[in-house]
Design a protein around this motif. Structure first.
Motif, PDB file in Angstrom:
ATOM      1  N   ASP A 159      -6.017   7.325   1.386  1.00 44.57           N
ATOM      2  CA  ASP A 159      -6.777   8.560   1.184  1.00 44.57           C
ATOM      3  C   ASP A 159      -7.797   8.652   2.321  1.00 44.57           C
ATOM      4  O   ASP A 159      -8.717   7.854   2.405  1.00 44.57           O
ATOM      5  N   ASP A 161     -11.591   1.375  -3.033  1.00 42.24           N
ATOM      6  CA  ASP A 161     -12.379   2.235  -2.147  1.00 42.24           C
ATOM      7  C   ASP A 161     -12.479   1.630  -0.759  1.00 42.24           C
ATOM      8  O   ASP A 161     -12.546   0.405  -0.601  1.00 42.24           O
ATOM      9  N   ASP A 179     -16.386  14.719   9.004  1.00 43.08           N
ATOM     10  CA  ASP A 179     -17.138  14.238   7.839  1.00 43.08           C
ATOM     11  C   ASP A 179     -18.198  13.220   8.279  1.00 43.08           C
ATOM     12  O   ASP A 179     -17.974  12.457   9.219  1.00 43.08           O
ATOM     13  N   GLU A 217      -4.403   2.928  -1.951  1.00 40.03           N
ATOM     14  CA  GLU A 217      -3.751   2.867  -3.255  1.00 40.03           C
ATOM     15  C   GLU A 217      -2.486   2.019  -3.163  1.00 40.03           C
ATOM     16  O   GLU A 217      -1.750   2.106  -2.181  1.00 40.03           O
ATOM     17  N   SER A 218      -2.291   1.224  -4.221  1.00 38.96           N
ATOM     18  CA  SER A 218      -1.001   0.562  -4.392  1.00 38.96           C
ATOM     19  C   SER A 218      -0.448   1.078  -5.713  1.00 38.96           C
ATOM     20  O   SER A 218      -1.037   1.959  -6.330  1.00 38.96           O
ATOM     21  N   VAL A 219       0.675   0.524  -6.156  1.00 40.31           N
ATOM     22  CA  VAL A 219       1.272   1.042  -7.386  1.00 40.31           C
ATOM     23  C   VAL A 219       0.313   0.917  -8.570  1.00 40.31           C
ATOM     24  O   VAL A 219       0.197   1.813  -9.383  1.00 40.31           O
ATOM     25  N   LYS A 220      -0.380  -0.212  -8.639  1.00 42.18           N
ATOM     26  CA  LYS A 220      -1.188  -0.481  -9.830  1.00 42.18           C
ATOM     27  C   LYS A 220      -2.679  -0.537  -9.555  1.00 42.18           C
ATOM     28  O   LYS A 220      -3.450  -0.949 -10.414  1.00 42.18           O
ATOM     29  N   ALA A 221      -3.120  -0.190  -8.350  1.00 42.84           N
ATOM     30  CA  ALA A 221      -4.549  -0.320  -8.064  1.00 42.84           C
ATOM     31  C   ALA A 221      -5.013   0.717  -7.065  1.00 42.84           C
ATOM     32  O   ALA A 221      -4.213   1.284  -6.324  1.00 42.84           O
ATOM     33  N   ALA A 222      -6.309   0.965  -7.086  1.00 48.37           N
ATOM     34  CA  ALA A 222      -6.935   1.819  -6.075  1.00 48.37           C
ATOM     35  C   ALA A 222      -8.178   1.087  -5.624  1.00 48.37           C
ATOM     36  O   ALA A 222      -8.894   0.498  -6.434  1.00 48.37           O
ATOM     37  N   GLU A 255     -11.851  13.687   6.400  1.00 44.34           N
ATOM     38  CA  GLU A 255     -11.502  14.678   7.413  1.00 44.34           C
ATOM     39  C   GLU A 255     -12.351  14.463   8.656  1.00 44.34           C
ATOM     40  O   GLU A 255     -13.462  13.958   8.576  1.00 44.34           O
ATOM     41  N   GLU A 277     -18.530   4.819   0.391  1.00 47.55           N
ATOM     42  CA  GLU A 277     -17.079   4.967   0.513  1.00 47.55           C
ATOM     43  C   GLU A 277     -16.721   6.177   1.378  1.00 47.55           C
ATOM     44  O   GLU A 277     -17.435   7.174   1.420  1.00 47.55           O
ATOM     45  N   ILE A 313       0.854  -1.190   0.000  1.00 47.52           N
ATOM     46  CA  ILE A 313       0.000   0.000   0.000  1.00 47.52           C
ATOM     47  C   ILE A 313       0.890   1.240   0.000  1.00 47.52           C
ATOM     48  O   ILE A 313       1.840   1.356   0.787  1.00 47.52           O
ATOM     49  N   THR A 314       0.578   2.145  -0.921  1.00 46.06           N
ATOM     50  CA  THR A 314       1.447   3.316  -1.082  1.00 46.06           C
ATOM     51  C   THR A 314       0.791   4.592  -0.578  1.00 46.06           C
ATOM     52  O   THR A 314       1.451   5.603  -0.389  1.00 46.06           O
ATOM     53  N   TYR A 315      -0.523   4.564  -0.392  1.00 46.07           N
ATOM     54  CA  TYR A 315      -1.206   5.787   0.049  1.00 46.07           C
ATOM     55  C   TYR A 315      -2.562   5.423   0.628  1.00 46.07           C
ATOM     56  O   TYR A 315      -3.245   4.541   0.114  1.00 46.07           O
ATOM     57  N   PRO A 335       1.981   4.569   5.058  1.00 42.36           N
ATOM     58  CA  PRO A 335       0.905   3.675   4.610  1.00 42.36           C
ATOM     59  C   PRO A 335       1.289   2.203   4.793  1.00 42.36           C
ATOM     60  O   PRO A 335       0.413   1.339   4.895  1.00 42.36           O
TER      61      PRO A 335
END
Lengths: 467, 126, 438
Positions: B43, B68, B49, B61-66, B46, B56, B39-41, B88
């Protein structure tokens, strides 16, 4: 290819100059008021002209291009880029022409191009403003919405996209304010008409298709699809990414498409330039001509320099050769498919068009007891043998997709060499899969750490300096 | 074989929930982090919310996928694990320690629709 | 054309045999008969290379060679010979998008350099790999502002933005479902008072203002960022990147996003394209930025390497949830700009601005001296471009006959002029003489 590890900034030396400008013959103009002036430093490199030439020559030598070797990249139509076209695009009259100038000759080129593309596609009128395929899609969808809105038909907010579509289709629809509805494919790779029917209600603006589809298969039921969509009040959009096999054989306009874009950088031989500039003219049928009025999607007249190259290409092909483009591209794809399907999984049998998809090696490495390799490994190993990799992991219908498109400008000898290497790689995957896992071995770099790149983004030279 | 913690609730989209009073800690299961790969990020939403069960609230996010993130419960986000912005990889290292948001639940009955550890184990069929 | 088709008769026979078909037509046996095009296509016969050259040279010769004294979004700056020489290298121009990074380090490296240069010019943290052109970059910024601020639905455009920028942003906004408000000008500049009044409505996601505007005026944006940020909106500066060598940067104005067209950095006019749009943003907005981004990392043996990164934002992964549908960049034009900025360096770029500005001010003075023009915005600071009121009718047409493209009429009824370093004092004197002769 050899590894070269400089950035232009690292060649910089204070006081060195790479420019030659005329002497200033004018009285000095008033200085800008202080609060409007740049106060921060301007950290551009200071290098000589020979520094620049050597640096970029060295960079170029870490690149692969169509002029270097075979590029079997599915959906990208990496055909040869004729050199005369480069010279023609650089003609001084066109090259120095301001976009707001009266330009009878440039307008003549655009008008002639309009006629030529209309003849090839069966559409009625083109706009040349879109700068790329995705930009063309967006423009085409704007036309689709304008058409419905213009008729007071305001509830048409959905666009149907097959599950095999290019990722840009749904993204373009969303940017255009349309909701995307997916229609699934049948086992044979074609749109499932029974799944399509219930989607066709009064909220449908249209359908985006490419034919042949992203599996390289002709949508044989296109006539029925067109009839159903039109009866439901929708329009048919043709994604011209896969136009090459139809050159000289089938015209999208005759299949019932109302709107389409072409990728001049694919079908019409203009160079990809490492990712652009392209050109994505959009053609419409006669009943949509009015929707082009006042539709301003780019600054001036589109990428005129690219359009000129494509114009030169069409004039070189001429009436008598157009059909060969389509036929030979299809012949080459089928030749590769038939020559490799004993070693690579072919999910759907039968004649393909300009491209086809394997679902990985038969020995795909998924079973611990049988040595094998994934599609990524096959792709990376191809680089060692001097070929570009095919498109991989697309379309999303298959887990190990390898999408191969040879184009008509490759000789049988090149195709045979590629086939031999693909067979060699299959053998290596069985005997020495480690060799593939670690490939490429001969490229300027080995596989980079993409996770680290995404977790700790270093996106400019300044980020590499100590704070 | 993915780790499944007893005492947590699980959703079909592979989020886990740990209930502390009226607050739900939400993260993703060990199975989910394995499926994603590195996992790279993360999201994050706040604080403040609103989240709705089944909708969702963020993404991995990973390098090749996102992928929700789907909220298992409705309510208001009272805390986000901001440390995940810079690390992450914590989700890969221990998916159950790396909570993502804390939700003040508006409808604790949402929990009844979730699976317990045994049901989740059967659901992922490993 | 046969030159591009290597298939011999024997090749075709052998390949057909391998695929088990008899004729080339059999390759289309799955296509319903009615769709197979019968008869000839309505195209001319193929031209030989020499015939093609003569045809296009003939068209080119019909294009009048005028000295360009107009800007309005396309600027006739000088292109050093090194740039076309290097950008024509096969390995750059015939490469595809750098998906296979191991054999695309050349492209990836120059885009990384390009991103660094755009950040150097704008002062902002992160640049993407480039967009189509300036107006579409502004449109992407408009959509991004809405995406970043959520809940806010309106974007304000300054009426002093170049006309083609306003039109393209309006087109995108109409279909994307974003309401656009136009900020009126006051004395030729975006009005802070008008901005404050609009911001009070509490629905403004972003505000797009020109750094140097359609009248050539260098705008003063003091107080803009503060007012916009107080309402949680984004400030977008539309810039001429060449002028950023001398004018206050987007970062110095505390902008969130900078966009513009990098054409003034040595890209030929070429009837409007290909050009290249740029976009740079503050780091907090990086993940909402459209377009490709190149990042630095290392390969398995620790060598510096460059890759496409942060791809999970992009259309091929996010599909309909992507911020933008863009899936390419204007790579070769980004290379063009990268080489230009490398050659010019900080001193060269400042000198280009000085030469252009000095020439423009000289022309401005000489035109006023003729008594045929009137100032529109006296005392307002400008660089290479300005507008005047003309007392001569049909001036543009008259000057075209004398060999000049100048005095372009604007929507407001002014005439627009522009001077770059390519125009010598002799050129300017000749233009003024032609105007006097009427």
């Amino acid at each position: 290819m050899k590894y070269y590890d400089k950035l232009i900034f690292e060649l910089s030396k204070e006081g060195r100059k790479g420019y030659s400008l005329p002497k200033n013959q004018f009285p000095q103009s008033p200085e800008l008021p202080l609060q409007l002036r740049r106060a921060s430093a301007l950290p551009l490199p200071e290098v000589s002209e020979p520094d620049v030439v050597r640096h970029y020559n060295n960079l170029s030598q870490m690149n692969f291009g169509v002029d270097t070797g075979f590029y079997p990249l599915g959906s990208c139509t990496m055909k040869y880029n004729p050199k005369i076209n480069e010279e023609m695009a650089a003609l001084p009259g066109f090259n120095a022409l301001h976009p707001l100038q009266d330009a009878p000759a440039a307008e003549k080129v655009l008008a002639h191009m309009n006629d030529l593309l209309s003849a090839i596609t069966g559409m009625h009128k083109f706009t040349f403003a879109p700068c790329a395929g995705a930009h063309g899609e967006l423009t085409g969808l704007m036309i689709m919405r304008s058409y419905h809105i213009g008729r007071g038909d305001l509830g048409r907010t959905k666009v149907i996209v097959p599950d095999s579509a290019h990722g840009t289709n749904p993204a373009s629809a969303a940017v255009c304010g349309l909701e995307v509805v997916q229609v699934k494919s049948l086992e044979n790779g074609r749109i499932d008409i029974e799944a399509l029917k219930p989607l066709l209600d009064s909220s449908v603006a249209g359908i985006m298709m490419t034919n042949p589809n992203t599996l390289g298969l002709f949508e044989t039921e296109i006539k029925t699809i067109a009839k159903l969509v039109h009866e439901a009040g929708g329009l048919l959009y043709y994604d011209g990414a896969n136009m090459n096999p139809l050159m000289g054989v089938v015209r999208p306009g005759n299949m019932g498409f109302d709107i389409m874009h072409l990728n001049l950088h694919k079908t019409f031989s203009t160079p990809h330039g490492g990712g652009g500039p392209g050109s994505g003219p959009v053609g419409v049928a006669k009943h949509l001509e009015h929707c082009l009025d006042g539709l301003k999607v780019s600054g001036f007249h589109g990428n005129f320099g690219v359009i000129l190259r494509a114009y030169a290409y069409i004039l070189s092909i001429g009436r008598e050769n157009l059909r060969k483009v389509g036929q030979y591209s299809v012949l080459s794809a089928n030749y590769i498919k038939e020559s490799l399907k004993d070693l690579y999984k072919l999910p759907i049998e039968g004649v393909c068009k300009h491209e086809f998809v394997f679902d990985g090696l038969l020995n795909d490495g998924a079973h611990d007891d049988v040595p094998g390799a994934t599609t990524l490994d096959v792709a990376k190993r191809l680089l060692d043998y001097g070929f570009h990799a095919p498109t991989i992991y697309f379309p999303l219908l298959f887990h190990q997709a390898i999408m191969i498109e040879p184009t008509e400008t490759e000789s049988k000898e090149t195709l045979d060499a590629f086939i031999a290497v693909m067979r060699q790689i299959a053998a290596e995957a069985a005997q020495n899969p480690e060799l593939l896992h670690a490939a490429p071995h001969n490229a300027p770099i080995s596989r980079p750490d993409e996770t680290a790149a995404a977790r700790n983004p270093i996106l400019k030279w300044q980020d590499t300096l100590p704070a | 074989m993915s780790k499944i913690l007893e005492g947590l609730k699980y959703s079909e989209s592979h989020e886990w929930v740990k209930v502390e009073g009226n607050v739900a800690l939400v993260g993703v299961s060990d199975y989910a982090q394995k499926e994603m790969g590195d996992i790279t990020y993360v999201d994050l939403p706040e604080e403040g919310d609103d989240v709705i069960a089944g909708e969702e609230f963020g993404a991995l996010e990973s390098v090749k996928a996102a992928s929700d993130l789907i909220s298992p419960v409705s309510g208001v986000v009272v805390a986000v694990n901001a440390a995940l912005e810079d690390t992450p990889e914590a989700v890969n290292e221990d998916a159950y320690a790396a909570w993502i948001i804390k939700v003040e639940m508006s409808n604790p009955a949402d929990l009844d629709a979730l699976m317990d550890a045994a049901a989740y184990k059967a659901y992922i069929k490993e | 054309m046969a030159a591009y088709l290597p298939h011999t008769e024997a090749d075709i026979r052998a390949m057909l045999e391998k695929v088990g078909l008899k004729t080339l037509e059999d390759l289309y046996s799955d296509v319903p008969q009615e769709f197979l095009h019968r008869g000839e296509y309505d195209l001319p016969e193929a031209l030989s290379e020499q015939e093609l050259r003569e045809w296009l040279q003939g068209l080119d010769a019909q294009t009048p060679r005028l000295k360009v004294f107009v800007g309005q979004g396309a600027y006739d700056h000088y292109t050093p010979a090194v740039i076309p020489y290097l950008t024509q290298r096969s390995e750059f121009i015939t490469a595809y998008t750098p998906y296979q990074c191991e054999i695309s380090q050349g492209t990836l490296r120059y885009i990384f350099e390009y991103q660094s240069l755009i950040c150097a010019l704008t002062g902002l943290d992160v640049s993407n790999a480039s967009l189509y052109d300036g107006p579409t970059a502004a449109a992407e910024a408009m959509m991004m502002a809405v995406e970043c601020t959520r809940r806010k639905t309106r974007v304000l455009l300054s009426a002093t933005l170049l006309p083609h920028v306003v039109k393209v942003v309006q087109t995108y906004a109409k279909f994307h479902g974003v309401e656009i408000g136009l900020l009126p000008a006051d004395g030729g500049e975006t009005s802070l008072a008008a901005l404050q009044a609009e911001l009070a409505k509490d629905d403004v996601a972003g505000v797009i203002v020109p750094s140097v505007n359609r009248y050539g005026i260098v705008e003063d944006h003091s107080g803009f960022a503060e007012a916009i940020h107080a309402e949680k909106g984004l400030l977008v500066e539309y810039c001429d990147p060449s002028a950023l060598a001398v004018v206050k940067t987007p970062a110095e104005w505390e902008a969130d996003i900078a966009v513009g067209d990098a054409q003034p950095l040595g890209i030929p006019l070429c009837y409007g394209g290909p050009y290249v749009g740029f976009m740079a943003v503050r780091k907090d907005h990086m993940r909402k930025m459209p377009g490709r981004i190149i990042g630095q990392t290392a390969d398995a043996s620790g060598r510096r390497a460059f890759v496409l990164t942060l791809q999970a934002r992009e259309q091929h992964i996010k599909r309909e949830k992507a911020t933008s549908n863009i899936c390419s960049n204007e790579s070769l034009m980004a290379l063009w700009v990268t080489i230009y900025l490398s050659l010019m360096g900080p001193d060269g770029l400042r000198e280009v601005n000085n030469l252009s500005s000095d020439g423009a001010h000289y022309l401005y003075g000489e035109l006023l001296k003729t008594g045929l023009f009137e100032e529109v915005f006296p005392g307002k600071p400008f660089l290479k471009e300005f507008v005047l009121k003309s007392r001569v009718s049909g001036l543009q047409e008259k000057l075209a006959k004398a060999g000049f493209f100048a005095a372009l009429p604007t929507e407001e009824g002014y005439v627009s002029f522009c001077v770059t370093e390519k125009r010598s004092k002799a050129d300017i004197d000749a233009l003024v003489a032609a105007i006097k002769e009427g």
